[in-house]
Design a protein around this motif. Sequence first.
Motif, PDB file in Angstrom:
ATOM      1  N   PRO A 197       0.884  -1.321   0.172  1.00  0.00           N
ATOM      2  CA  PRO A 197       0.057  -0.113  -0.150  1.00  0.00           C
ATOM      3  C   PRO A 197       0.736   1.238  -0.049  1.00  0.00           C
ATOM      4  O   PRO A 197       0.375   2.426  -0.054  1.00  0.00           O
ATOM      5  N   PHE A 198       2.195   1.287  -0.046  1.00  0.00           N
ATOM      6  CA  PHE A 198       3.078   2.276  -0.046  1.00  0.00           C
ATOM      7  C   PHE A 198       2.865   3.043  -1.314  1.00  0.00           C
ATOM      8  O   PHE A 198       3.578   4.101  -1.635  1.00  0.00           O
ATOM      9  N   ILE A 199       2.466   2.136  -2.048  1.00  0.00           N
ATOM     10  CA  ILE A 199       2.245   2.822  -3.803  1.00  0.00           C
ATOM     11  C   ILE A 199       0.960   3.707  -3.768  1.00  0.00           C
ATOM     12  O   ILE A 199       0.997   4.584  -4.787  1.00  0.00           O
ATOM     13  N   LEU A 200       0.237   3.787  -2.584  1.00  0.00           N
ATOM     14  CA  LEU A 200      -1.210   4.758  -2.738  1.00  0.00           C
ATOM     15  C   LEU A 200      -0.853   5.908  -2.896  1.00  0.00           C
ATOM     16  O   LEU A 200      -1.613   6.961  -3.751  1.00  0.00           O
ATOM     17  N   ASP A 201       0.149   6.592  -2.041  1.00  0.00           N
ATOM     18  CA  ASP A 201       0.493   8.168  -2.083  1.00  0.00           C
ATOM     19  C   ASP A 201       1.010   8.578  -3.505  1.00  0.00           C
ATOM     20  O   ASP A 201       0.798   9.695  -4.057  1.00  0.00           O
ATOM     21  N   GLU A 202       1.941   7.520  -3.749  1.00  0.00           N
ATOM     22  CA  GLU A 202       2.713   7.727  -5.025  1.00  0.00           C
ATOM     23  C   GLU A 202       1.838   7.816  -6.318  1.00  0.00           C
ATOM     24  O   GLU A 202       2.327   8.643  -7.392  1.00  0.00           O
ATOM     25  N   LEU A 203       0.785   7.055  -6.322  1.00  0.00           N
ATOM     26  CA  LEU A 203      -0.190   7.116  -7.687  1.00  0.00           C
ATOM     27  C   LEU A 203      -0.738   8.446  -7.601  1.00  0.00           C
ATOM     28  O   LEU A 203      -1.015   8.874  -8.791  1.00  0.00           O
ATOM     29  N   LEU A 223       0.981   7.631  12.337  1.00  0.00           N
ATOM     30  CA  LEU A 223       2.469   7.814  12.111  1.00  0.00           C
ATOM     31  C   LEU A 223       2.775   7.494  10.712  1.00  0.00           C
ATOM     32  O   LEU A 223       4.005   8.005  10.185  1.00  0.00           O
ATOM     33  N   ALA A 224       2.119   6.556  10.117  1.00  0.00           N
ATOM     34  CA  ALA A 224       2.045   6.358   8.576  1.00  0.00           C
ATOM     35  C   ALA A 224       0.948   5.833   7.982  1.00  0.00           C
ATOM     36  O   ALA A 224       0.950   4.682   7.852  1.00  0.00           O
ATOM     37  N   PRO A 225      -0.067   6.504   7.683  1.00  0.00           N
ATOM     38  CA  PRO A 225      -1.247   5.907   7.495  1.00  0.00           C
ATOM     39  C   PRO A 225      -1.372   5.147   6.212  1.00  0.00           C
ATOM     40  O   PRO A 225      -2.260   4.253   6.129  1.00  0.00           O
ATOM     41  N   LYS A 227      -9.341   9.919   6.701  1.00  0.00           N
ATOM     42  CA  LYS A 227      -8.958  11.169   6.571  1.00  0.00           C
ATOM     43  C   LYS A 227      -7.560  11.769   7.052  1.00  0.00           C
ATOM     44  O   LYS A 227      -7.401  13.067   7.036  1.00  0.00           O
ATOM     45  N   LEU A 228      -6.619  10.909   7.527  1.00  0.00           N
ATOM     46  CA  LEU A 228      -5.369  11.365   7.912  1.00  0.00           C
ATOM     47  C   LEU A 228      -4.682  11.578   6.404  1.00  0.00           C
ATOM     48  O   LEU A 228      -4.533  11.141   5.553  1.00  0.00           O
ATOM     49  N   PRO A 229      -3.897  12.584   6.636  1.00  0.00           N
ATOM     50  CA  PRO A 229      -2.933  12.844   5.297  1.00  0.00           C
ATOM     51  C   PRO A 229      -1.928  11.837   5.302  1.00  0.00           C
ATOM     52  O   PRO A 229      -1.160  11.590   5.894  1.00  0.00           O
ATOM     53  N   VAL A 230      -1.877  11.698   3.783  1.00  0.00           N
ATOM     54  CA  VAL A 230      -0.578  10.843   3.493  1.00  0.00           C
ATOM     55  C   VAL A 230       0.180  11.351   2.378  1.00  0.00           C
ATOM     56  O   VAL A 230      -0.194  12.634   1.894  1.00  0.00           O
ATOM     57  N   GLY A 231       1.444  10.887   1.893  1.00  0.00           N
ATOM     58  CA  GLY A 231       2.465  11.831   1.128  1.00  0.00           C
ATOM     59  C   GLY A 231       3.511  12.235   1.663  1.00  0.00           C
ATOM     60  O   GLY A 231       3.575  12.366   3.054  1.00  0.00           O
ATOM     61  N   VAL A 232       4.514  12.702   0.729  1.00  0.00           N
ATOM     62  CA  VAL A 232       5.570  13.272   1.318  1.00  0.00           C
ATOM     63  C   VAL A 232       5.830  14.664   0.975  1.00  0.00           C
ATOM     64  O   VAL A 232       5.965  15.616   1.836  1.00  0.00           O
ATOM     65  N   ASP A 233       6.005  14.959  -0.356  1.00  0.00           N
ATOM     66  CA  ASP A 233       6.067  16.218  -0.914  1.00  0.00           C
ATOM     67  C   ASP A 233       4.858  17.090  -0.963  1.00  0.00           C
ATOM     68  O   ASP A 233       4.921  18.329  -0.532  1.00  0.00           O
ATOM     69  N   ARG A 234       3.747  16.262  -0.921  1.00  0.00           N
ATOM     70  CA  ARG A 234       2.350  16.896  -0.905  1.00  0.00           C
ATOM     71  C   ARG A 234       1.759  16.143   0.023  1.00  0.00           C
ATOM     72  O   ARG A 234       1.777  14.927   0.116  1.00  0.00           O
ATOM     73  N   LYS A 235       0.410  16.490   0.658  1.00  0.00           N
ATOM     74  CA  LYS A 235      -0.149  15.729   1.425  1.00  0.00           C
ATOM     75  C   LYS A 235      -1.518  15.821   1.011  1.00  0.00           C
ATOM     76  O   LYS A 235      -2.091  16.684   0.490  1.00  0.00           O
ATOM     77  N   SER A 295      -9.015   9.263   1.519  1.00  0.00           N
ATOM     78  CA  SER A 295     -10.769   9.488   1.012  1.00  0.00           C
ATOM     79  C   SER A 295     -10.610  10.578   0.367  1.00  0.00           C
ATOM     80  O   SER A 295     -11.657  10.727  -0.264  1.00  0.00           O
ATOM     81  N   GLU A 296      -9.660  11.576  -0.102  1.00  0.00           N
ATOM     82  CA  GLU A 296     -10.036  12.533  -1.037  1.00  0.00           C
ATOM     83  C   GLU A 296      -9.454  12.126  -2.370  1.00  0.00           C
ATOM     84  O   GLU A 296      -9.968  12.417  -3.390  1.00  0.00           O
TER      85      GLU A 296
END
Length: 459
Positions: free
Chosen positions: A271-277, A353-355, A378-386, A390-391
């Motif tokens: 699932p660590f691909i989810l924010d990268e996608l 800590l790492a949603p 609803k917790l923010p994910v991402g590195v360079d942008r958050k 659910s969004e």
Amino acid sequence: MKDVKSIRPLALKKSARLIATAAIALSIGSHSLAADSLRFWTTEEQPERLALQEQIAADFKTKTGIEVQVIPVTEKDLGTRATAAFAAGDLPDVIYHTLQYVLPWTEAGILDGDAASDVVEDLGADSFAPGALQMAAVDDGYAAVPVDGWTQMIVYRKDLFDAKGLAAPDSFADITKAIEALHNPPEMFGFVAATKVDENFMSQVLEHVFLANGVSPVGEKGFAPLDEAATTEVLDFYKTIAKASPPGELYWKQSREIYFAGKAAMIIWSPFILDELAGLRDSAPPTINDDPTSRELASKTAVVTTFAGPSNPEGAAWADIRYLGITADADTDPAIEFVKFSMDEGYTGTLSLAPEGKFPIRRGDASDEKKFVEAWSKLPVGVDRKAPLSEIYPAEVIQTIVAGLETANRWGVADKQLSLASKMINSQVINRAVREYIEGERDAAATVAKMNEELARIE
């Protein structure tokens, strides 16, 4: 596994603890236990994650007056440090640890299963994802409290599936059918399978595929010969997805790159691909268009966490689960209260800590059975942008992500043979044999025989 309440309905140890727990409850308002202190070992040692855990500890002190020292421990050192501390009678009160330690530490006497079972009882066993809870089950309750985890996923192009009227790829048959409809190289590969034998990624993917068809090389007594018929189904399926993949030695890097370029219909990934996608990480941008911050690919993507083979219609999900263990040296009742707090009032903070890799194992509480799932989404994910998941993804994708923990599994867990299973995985015997089968070096029967011969030697 019976519910803990039916196994230990009026356990003497539990009854004795009620008095101390009541004292803690009475002290919460007056903070009369302010002098008490707990030690908490955590492998989440990155500065920002430590700060979040220290905030949870501070919130717990505000409520109870009990101070918690948050002590970072490097994950690779956790086993040796715990063993040494146990020998010295100096274990911390609570340890955040991986699945691999649940059974060995229980058998060694490092973990207090009665205390963990009390936590699960008090919070409600039915509020936890059953698969994750079952992985910590022992004869008289639970060895540790499951906190968070993630399940491996089949990531797929829902837009392409919908255009062809294809069902979600949640079975060997449906994946095979989708490959037949969508595989059109070099423009589109039906799959990107793991084929690099010496990469742990291939081991992980293969275990998931074997589990999906109900096949395991271990049983209660240790090595269990692979069933030829069910294993042949696995081999044939894996050969199908490998033949629908690009040529070469493939592992996580190529599968992500090819999918991000819009040239793969399906991959298996964490699932660590989810924010990268969604274009939230500059180091791994989607390249399906000219905008590395675009959410186009995320909008076209859905996931499957549990999938099934013909010999196991219920299917399975490969999961990495983390636990809170209360130790044999703990100040037990305050430790129980801290773990309960971390899984209740402080649970959203724990997940934050790492949603993207900490799915909520506890779904909700008596007031709202979906409380923590909704808060997590609803917790923010991402590195360079958050952005919150659910969004980015629709509700049905969020639900699928979390649902994998219902059927969470790993080789050897139910049979108390996780250590042996890990040795078999690390030996790469299965990786090599499957790769050789894909390349036509031997037939299915000979491949199964070879695997059984070599696995039987591992102790």
